[in-house]
Design a protein around this motif. Structure first.
Motif, PDB file in Angstrom:
ATOM      1  N   MET A  77       0.855  -1.186   0.000  1.00  0.00           N
ATOM      2  CA  MET A  77       0.000   0.000   0.000  1.00  0.00           C
ATOM      3  C   MET A  77       0.890   1.235   0.000  1.00  0.00           C
ATOM      4  SD  MET A  77      -3.107  -1.142  -0.023  1.00  0.00           S
ATOM      5  CE  MET A  77      -4.002   0.368   0.350  1.00  0.00           C
ATOM      6  N   GLY A  78       0.554   2.186  -0.821  1.00  0.00           N
ATOM      7  CA  GLY A  78       1.385   3.378  -0.933  1.00  0.00           C
ATOM      8  C   GLY A  78       0.579   4.663  -0.897  1.00  0.00           C
ATOM      9  N   TRP A  79       1.292   5.744  -0.641  1.00  0.00           N
ATOM     10  CA  TRP A  79       0.742   7.100  -0.732  1.00  0.00           C
ATOM     11  C   TRP A  79       1.598   7.895  -1.723  1.00  0.00           C
ATOM     12  CZ3 TRP A  79      -3.734   8.932   1.261  1.00  0.00           C
ATOM     13  CH2 TRP A  79      -4.322   8.240   2.317  1.00  0.00           C
ATOM     14  N   THR A 129       4.507   9.333   8.785  1.00  0.00           N
ATOM     15  CA  THR A 129       4.532   7.933   9.191  1.00  0.00           C
ATOM     16  C   THR A 129       3.360   7.197   8.563  1.00  0.00           C
ATOM     17  OG1 THR A 129       5.519   8.509  11.330  1.00  0.00           O
ATOM     18  CG2 THR A 129       4.545   6.325  11.123  1.00  0.00           C
ATOM     19  N   ILE A 130       3.664   6.118   7.863  1.00  0.00           N
ATOM     20  CA  ILE A 130       2.614   5.283   7.280  1.00  0.00           C
ATOM     21  C   ILE A 130       2.378   4.095   8.204  1.00  0.00           C
ATOM     22  CG2 ILE A 130       4.248   3.953   5.856  1.00  0.00           C
ATOM     23  CD1 ILE A 130       2.053   3.818   3.697  1.00  0.00           C
ATOM     24  N   SER A 131       1.115   3.720   8.342  1.00  0.00           N
ATOM     25  CA  SER A 131       0.785   2.581   9.196  1.00  0.00           C
ATOM     26  C   SER A 131      -0.436   1.875   8.633  1.00  0.00           C
ATOM     27  CB  SER A 131       0.524   3.037  10.634  1.00  0.00           C
ATOM     28  OG  SER A 131      -0.573   3.941  10.681  1.00  0.00           O
ATOM     29  N   ARG A 132      -0.692   0.707   9.189  1.00  0.00           N
ATOM     30  CA  ARG A 132      -1.772  -0.116   8.649  1.00  0.00           C
ATOM     31  C   ARG A 132      -2.566  -0.698   9.812  1.00  0.00           C
ATOM     32  NH1 ARG A 132       0.772  -4.017   4.708  1.00  0.00           N
ATOM     33  NH2 ARG A 132       1.691  -4.844   6.613  1.00  0.00           N
ATOM     34  N   LEU A 185      -1.740   7.763   6.994  1.00  0.00           N
ATOM     35  CA  LEU A 185      -0.525   8.554   6.821  1.00  0.00           C
ATOM     36  C   LEU A 185      -0.584   9.694   7.821  1.00  0.00           C
ATOM     37  CD1 LEU A 185       2.053   8.862   5.025  1.00  0.00           C
ATOM     38  CD2 LEU A 185       0.755  10.586   3.744  1.00  0.00           C
ATOM     39  N   GLN A 186       0.225   9.609   8.857  1.00  0.00           N
ATOM     40  CA  GLN A 186       0.327  10.673   9.851  1.00  0.00           C
ATOM     41  C   GLN A 186       1.350  11.685   9.357  1.00  0.00           C
ATOM     42  OE1 GLN A 186      -1.410  11.221  12.767  1.00  0.00           O
ATOM     43  NE2 GLN A 186      -0.324  13.169  12.818  1.00  0.00           N
ATOM     44  N   MET A 187       0.923  12.917   9.205  1.00  0.00           N
ATOM     45  CA  MET A 187       1.788  13.954   8.659  1.00  0.00           C
ATOM     46  C   MET A 187       2.008  15.022   9.719  1.00  0.00           C
ATOM     47  SD  MET A 187       0.194  14.284   4.826  1.00  0.00           S
ATOM     48  CE  MET A 187      -1.309  15.059   5.388  1.00  0.00           C
ATOM     49  N   TYR A 224      -3.389  14.175  -2.275  1.00  0.00           N
ATOM     50  CA  TYR A 224      -2.754  12.940  -1.815  1.00  0.00           C
ATOM     51  C   TYR A 224      -3.604  11.740  -2.239  1.00  0.00           C
ATOM     52  CZ  TYR A 224       0.703  15.433   0.911  1.00  0.00           C
ATOM     53  OH  TYR A 224       1.765  16.229   1.284  1.00  0.00           O
ATOM     54  N   TYR A 225      -2.936  10.748  -2.794  1.00  0.00           N
ATOM     55  CA  TYR A 225      -3.594   9.550  -3.295  1.00  0.00           C
ATOM     56  C   TYR A 225      -3.061   8.315  -2.586  1.00  0.00           C
ATOM     57  CZ  TYR A 225      -4.808  12.523  -7.310  1.00  0.00           C
ATOM     58  OH  TYR A 225      -5.290  13.527  -8.113  1.00  0.00           O
ATOM     59  N   CYS A 226      -3.953   7.409  -2.224  1.00  0.00           N
ATOM     60  CA  CYS A 226      -3.507   6.102  -1.774  1.00  0.00           C
ATOM     61  C   CYS A 226      -3.593   5.134  -2.950  1.00  0.00           C
ATOM     62  CB  CYS A 226      -4.315   5.589  -0.585  1.00  0.00           C
ATOM     63  SG  CYS A 226      -6.072   5.333  -0.892  1.00  0.00           S
ATOM     64  N   ALA A 227      -2.751   4.120  -2.907  1.00  0.00           N
ATOM     65  CA  ALA A 227      -2.658   3.181  -4.008  1.00  0.00           C
ATOM     66  C   ALA A 227      -2.333   1.791  -3.485  1.00  0.00           C
ATOM     67  CB  ALA A 227      -1.592   3.637  -4.996  1.00  0.00           C
ATOM     68  N   ALA A 228      -2.696   0.781  -4.260  1.00  0.00           N
ATOM     69  CA  ALA A 228      -2.472  -0.608  -3.872  1.00  0.00           C
ATOM     70  C   ALA A 228      -1.793  -1.361  -5.003  1.00  0.00           C
ATOM     71  CB  ALA A 228      -3.789  -1.280  -3.519  1.00  0.00           C
ATOM     72  N   ALA A 229      -0.790  -2.133  -4.638  1.00  0.00           N
ATOM     73  CA  ALA A 229      -0.099  -3.000  -5.590  1.00  0.00           C
ATOM     74  C   ALA A 229      -0.300  -4.449  -5.164  1.00  0.00           C
ATOM     75  CB  ALA A 229       1.389  -2.668  -5.629  1.00  0.00           C
ATOM     76  N   GLY A 230      -0.380  -5.326  -6.138  1.00  0.00           N
ATOM     77  CA  GLY A 230      -0.666  -6.726  -5.832  1.00  0.00           C
ATOM     78  C   GLY A 230       0.524  -7.512  -5.329  1.00  0.00           C
ATOM     79  N   ARG A 231       1.725  -6.978  -5.450  1.00  0.00           N
ATOM     80  CA  ARG A 231       2.909  -7.705  -5.037  1.00  0.00           C
ATOM     81  C   ARG A 231       3.639  -6.959  -3.937  1.00  0.00           C
ATOM     82  NH1 ARG A 231       7.183  -7.767  -9.902  1.00  0.00           N
ATOM     83  NH2 ARG A 231       8.550  -8.404  -8.190  1.00  0.00           N
TER      84      ARG A 231
END
Length: 126
Positions: free
Chosen positions: A33-35, A67-70, A79-81, A92-99
């Protein structure tokens, strides 16, 4: 798969915001998971990613402040800024990758990610 980002707003320089990204159709513990963020007239910029249990990585411009957390129970990535600066102003966008396997530079590229949220505006005033 849907990603819903929230938590953006207007804040003064030096302040804090916490962004959240809630996923449906997949679990946030799978893959990476990314920002990212995008300011007007600029390319989309990598902010942070999280993968595996606690592996995190940050862009140079936010390292030490964000800080990113899940939260697997809530299926949410946050995303704590802190110590926000005017130059943090962006959508700001969140994104998901399958790997999960791959280099840090690989997961710093927008093209790596399969799904994207709609974006949330963060504005930092000076």
């Amino acid at each position: 798969v849907q990603l819903q980002a929230s938590g953006g707003g207007l804040v003064q320089a030096g302040g804090s915001l916490r962004l959240s990204c809630t996923a449906s159709g997949r679990t946030v513990s799978d893959g990476t998971m990314g920002w990212f963020r995008q300011a007007p007239g600029k390319d989309r910029e990598f902010v942070a990613f999280i993968r595996w249990a606690t592996n995190t990585y940050y862009g140079d411009s936010v390292k030490g402040r964000f800080t990113i957390s899940r939260d697997n129970a809530k299926n949410t990535v946050s995303l704590q800024m802190n110590s926000l600066k005017p130059e943090d102003t962006a959508v700001y966008y969140c994104a998901a990758a399958g790997r999960s396997s791959g280099s840090t530079s690989y997961f710093g590229r927008p093209a790596t990610y399969d799904y994207w949220g709609q974006g949330t505006q963060v504005t930092v005033s000076s």
